[in-house]
Scaffold this motif. Structure first.
Motif, mmCIF file in Angstrom:
data_model
loop_
_atom_site.group_PDB
_atom_site.id
_atom_site.type_symbol
_atom_site.label_atom_id
_atom_site.label_comp_id
_atom_site.label_asym_id
_atom_site.label_seq_id
_atom_site.Cartn_x
_atom_site.Cartn_y
_atom_site.Cartn_z
ATOM 1 N N ASP A 19 0.816 -1.218 0.000
ATOM 2 C CA ASP A 19 0.000 0.000 0.000
ATOM 3 C C ASP A 19 0.850 1.269 0.000
ATOM 4 N N ILE A 22 1.415 3.251 -3.409
ATOM 5 C CA ILE A 22 0.283 3.648 -4.255
ATOM 6 C C ILE A 22 0.452 5.067 -4.806
ATOM 7 N N ILE A 44 -5.376 8.500 0.422
ATOM 8 C CA ILE A 44 -4.639 7.404 1.076
ATOM 9 C C ILE A 44 -4.536 7.660 2.580
ATOM 10 N N PRO A 51 -7.370 1.158 0.952
ATOM 11 C CA PRO A 51 -6.277 1.255 -0.031
ATOM 12 C C PRO A 51 -6.468 0.299 -1.211
ATOM 13 N N LYS A 55 -5.733 0.941 -5.129
ATOM 14 C CA LYS A 55 -4.816 0.052 -5.828
ATOM 15 C C LYS A 55 -5.490 -0.567 -7.055
#
Length: 164
Positions: A19, A22, A44, A51, A55
């Protein structure tokens, strides 16, 4: 990176990224405007935002850039169905095998393992299913009743047994 991979594998690889990358990945790997990237980075930080959703957008954008919109949509649909919902995909590659051959042989022939040893490890670790039943017997033989059944290895690999 993995630019030579098919759309499904590319999408899946991006989904496996941590994560923490990202925001930077949106900036470096997509054509999204910098203003939108700044918004994503702010999202985020919001604990109410999953997340995974960001993503998925990242995976879609990267896959779309490399394979086109249609393939990116197919990859996303496949990921949602097989990984999130744990369903069997509609299209599964059929692999022909003869009665009496081993499951190990099938897995190697179907490119689900590089060797019988690797296939055995996957079975012993509980990573192989036939029609949603975990297979524990590495010495299992292919029998007539397995014709048309789907072998699943890990989360994303599916092959259908076709008795020849």
């Amino acid at each position: 990176m993995f630019l030579d991979q098919n759309a499904g594998d590319m999408y899946g690889k991006v989904m496996s990224w941590p994560d923490g990358v990202i925001g930077r990945a949106f900036e470096l790997c997509t054509r999204i405007s910098f203003d939108e990237v700044k918004e994503i980075i702010e999202h985020i930080k919001n604990p109410e935002i999953n997340p995974r959703d960001l993503k998925m957008r990242l995976a879609y954008e990267i896959t779309k850039m490399n394979h086109g919109k249609e393939k990116a949509e197919e990859a996303q649909d496949y990921f949602i169905k097989t990984i999130q919902k744990k369903e069997t995909p509609d299209e599964v590659l059929e692999i022909k095998i003869e009665i009496g051959e081993s499951l190990l042989d099938f897995m190697v022939k179907a490119n689900l393992a590089k060797s019988k040893g690797e296939a055995r490890r996957k079975i012993e670790q509980g990573g192989v299913r036939i029609s949603d039943q975990i297979i524990k017997d590495a010495e299992m033989k292919i029998e007539k009743d397995l014709d048309g059944q789907v072998v699943k290895v890990g989360k994303r690999e599916f092959r259908k047994i076709k008795i020849s």
